[in-house]
Design an enzyme around this catalytic site. Structure first.
Site, PDB file in Angstrom:
ATOM      1  N   ARG A 164       0.779  -1.474   0.024  1.00 34.38           N
ATOM      2  CA  ARG A 164      -0.019  -0.128  -0.392  1.00 34.38           C
ATOM      3  C   ARG A 164       0.898   1.264   0.317  1.00 34.38           C
ATOM      4  NH1 ARG A 164      -4.773   1.403   4.214  1.00 34.38           N
ATOM      5  NH2 ARG A 164      -2.789   1.140   5.959  1.00 34.38           N
ATOM      6  N   THR A 214      -0.952   7.313  -1.451  1.00 34.09           N
ATOM      7  CA  THR A 214      -2.337   7.378  -0.989  1.00 34.09           C
ATOM      8  C   THR A 214      -3.038   6.688  -1.357  1.00 34.09           C
ATOM      9  OG1 THR A 214      -1.185   6.030  -3.376  1.00 34.09           O
ATOM     10  CG2 THR A 214      -0.859   8.423  -3.490  1.00 34.09           C
ATOM     11  N   ASP A 262      -1.132  -3.082  12.909  1.00 35.65           N
ATOM     12  CA  ASP A 262      -0.416  -4.011  12.023  1.00 35.65           C
ATOM     13  C   ASP A 262      -0.438  -5.177  11.704  1.00 35.65           C
ATOM     14  OD1 ASP A 262       1.083  -2.266   8.696  1.00 35.65           O
ATOM     15  OD2 ASP A 262       1.357  -4.343   9.567  1.00 35.65           O
ATOM     16  N   ASP A 314       3.473  -6.283  10.824  1.00 32.95           N
ATOM     17  CA  ASP A 314       4.257  -5.447  12.005  1.00 32.95           C
ATOM     18  C   ASP A 314       3.591  -6.391  13.272  1.00 32.95           C
ATOM     19  OD1 ASP A 314       5.486  -3.917  10.232  1.00 32.95           O
ATOM     20  OD2 ASP A 314       4.607  -2.364  11.644  1.00 32.95           O
TER      21      ASP A 314
HETATM   22  N1  URA Z   1      -3.074  -3.301   7.333  1.00 32.02           N
HETATM   23  C1  URA Z   1      -3.422  -3.549   8.678  1.00 32.02           C
HETATM   24  O1  URA Z   1      -2.428  -4.779   9.313  1.00 32.02           O
HETATM   25  N2  URA Z   1      -4.248  -2.371   9.427  1.00 32.02           N
HETATM   26  C2  URA Z   1      -4.949  -1.807   9.628  1.00 32.02           C
HETATM   27  O2  URA Z   1      -5.784  -1.868  10.179  1.00 32.02           O
HETATM   28  C3  URA Z   1      -5.291  -1.450   8.000  1.00 32.02           C
HETATM   29  C4  URA Z   1      -4.360  -1.967   7.505  1.00 32.02           C
END
Ligand code: URA
Length: 213
Positions: free
Chosen positions: A108, A112, A204, A207
């Protein structure tokens, strides 16, 4: 299991919800997060495969012959949307070890929030398979829509999208672009923040499962 009209299925099983709560907690370690994701993905896989077509095969038990139920049709294709999809993939594969596996690499763009493709490899004969695309977080929906676009280009016509958490925005975006693709998730959260993260979410997912920051 909760079915909403918007082709969204929420797997509200107590075990799924309990494990998800521990995963959401920011104090949960990487190791525990990963283990719970594996366990939850097996429970979600159980739900997502509930309507698979069946046939029978003649077998002989130690007692007598019988026509016993087996799965019908071509093998499933599990498609992991990298990188976080791999966390869901492992558990689903444990339940369906003979499934074929593909990968869609999208990241991502943080400015953007649009998806950028860097990898695509899927099994042959996608048109004959039930394709289960896995990505833990259906957030903006942009990368999910792009991934499903690519899967359809490769021939897939029967696709289910499996995630752990969905946002209302992500569900709406997917529904507008791919109304034929049902979504199965463990929870529908409240919203997205300005950076495209799910609120309350779990942070995330990549992560948290890989211990990166
Ligand atoms: N991707 C993620 O890992 N967490 C989110 O909250 C949104 C996208």
């Amino acid at each position: 299991m909760t079915d909403t009209p918007a082709h969204l299925t929420i797997v509200d099983h107590p075990l799924v919800q309990h494990k998800l709560t521990i995963m959401r907690d920011k104090g949960t370690s990487t190791a525990v997060f990963r283990q719970l994701l594996r366990e939850i993905s097996q429970l979600l896989a159980y739900e997502v495969t509930r309507n698979l077509p069946m046939t029978t095969t003649r077998i002989e038990t130690p007692m007598q012959e019988m026509d016993a139920p087996t799965l019908d049709g071509k093998k499933l294709a599990l498609i992991s949307i990298l990188r976080a999809g791999n966390g869901l993939l492992d558990g689903v594969l444990e339940l369906i070890p003979s499934a074929r596996v593909g990968f869609v690499g999208l990241y991502r763009d943080e400015e953007t929030l649009q998806p950028v493709q860097y990898y695509f490899k899927v099994p042959e004969a996608m048109e004959d398979r039930l394709v289960i695309a896995v990505d833990p977080m259906l957030a903006t929906g942009n990368s999910s829509v792009a991934a499903v676009d690519l899967l359809k280009k490769s021939g897939a016509t029967n696709i289910i999208f499996l995630c752990l958490l969905a946002s209302p925005e992500g569900v709406a975006t997917m529904k507008a672009a791919h109304p034929d693709v049902p979504i199965v998730t463990a929870a529908l959260d409240e919203s997205l923040n300005e950076k495209g993260y799910i609120i309350p979410g779990l942070g995330d997912a990549g992560d948290r499962m890989f211990g990166t920051k």
